[in-house]
Write an enzyme that holds these catalytic residues in place. Sequence first.
Site, PDB file in Angstrom:
ATOM      1  N   ASN A  60      -4.019   6.032  -1.802  1.00 47.40           N
ATOM      2  CA  ASN A  60      -3.774   6.528  -0.446  1.00 47.40           C
ATOM      3  C   ASN A  60      -3.377   7.998  -0.409  1.00 47.40           C
ATOM      4  O   ASN A  60      -3.593   8.667   0.604  1.00 47.40           O
ATOM      5  CB  ASN A  60      -2.732   5.655   0.241  1.00 47.40           C
ATOM      6  CG  ASN A  60      -3.345   4.349   0.678  1.00 47.40           C
ATOM      7  OD1 ASN A  60      -4.445   4.319   1.216  1.00 47.40           O
ATOM      8  ND2 ASN A  60      -2.674   3.244   0.415  1.00 47.40           N
ATOM      9  N   SER A 111       0.828  -1.208   0.000  1.00 44.57           N
ATOM     10  CA  SER A 111       0.000   0.000   0.000  1.00 44.57           C
ATOM     11  C   SER A 111       0.858   1.252   0.000  1.00 44.57           C
ATOM     12  O   SER A 111       0.360   2.332  -0.292  1.00 44.57           O
ATOM     13  CB  SER A 111      -0.859   0.037   1.271  1.00 44.57           C
ATOM     14  OG  SER A 111      -1.622  -1.108   1.394  1.00 44.57           O
TER      15      SER A 111
END
Length: 287
Positions: A188, A117
């Site tokens: 993100n 991520s």
Amino acid sequence: MTRAAVIGAGTMGNGIAHVFAQHGWEVALVDSAAGALEKATATIRGNLDRQVKKGTITPEAPGQILGRVKTGTSLEAATGADLVVEAASENPSVKFSIFEQLDRIAPRGAILATNTSSISITEIAARTRRPEQVIGMHFMNPVPVMQLVEVIRGHATSDATTASVMETARALGKVPVEVHDYPGFVSNRVLMPMINEAIFCVMEGVASAESIDTVMKLGMAHPMGPLALADFIGLDVCLAILDVLHHGLGDDKYRACPLLRRMVAAGQLGRKTGRGFYTYDTVKGER
Ligand code: NAD
């Protein structure tokens, strides 16, 4: 390509193995913890049974799909893989070591993908002798349900590798989106500042957590408010990603809210600990 190896059988790894096997791939699912493999197999079986009840797969399908997933604790299982998807713990040294080993173990033509991520694809790729065949394949949680795969090109990732992974994601029934390797990618980098701002609103007493989430759900048509989402992701994970954005992009607009830091220090990590911005029944995971 029809043979995949999935490294890491936690929350993401079991879902990734499930989706590949459902679409006809032979899957080697590897985890250093044998217990994680047992849990992953049980989770896949439970999710497949749910798909049967919904009528999206036939009653015979779960047996066939699970029959295509072989589990093991050694990375040597990647020997025959055309594509490896690494979904081990989000820790740079863990991932660097896995990629150094995979580079030796996987066939020379194999693509090595990571589900990270927040760790740089370029840095992971630099641990191998095939950086042009290393790429980010960022699935979303829960993997069998979520449509997006963010496909992240590292500095050296080739056009051929990118095209192959985009095609594979489509063949898995997903919608791939190509992005470049900068901290937080797109997902993100856009999501975490919104969550962080919502936490600043709580800290400053602008409104309660419920009110903030209601504004975003009913006013902006978000299916889930940012604070409920932060609890779902894990507040420790949110903090770690914000620190990566802050450090990697060097802009104070990404500084983590002190309240987030304090809640993580207190062990209030969201759904997984039963307490975050909301309280949860830890057995049922319900609010
Ligand atoms: P998790 O903690 O649920 O699972 C990680 C698994 O990796 C564990 O079972 C652990 O035993 C295993 N592992 C650790 N070191 C290993 C090694 N050397 N070899 C083999 N297995 C090893 O984590 P997760 O939530 O599934 O996340 C996995 C990856 O996916 C991370 O990179 C994370 O950033 C990313 N990701 C997570 C989410 C999410 O919502 N959870 C979403 C998108 C991406």
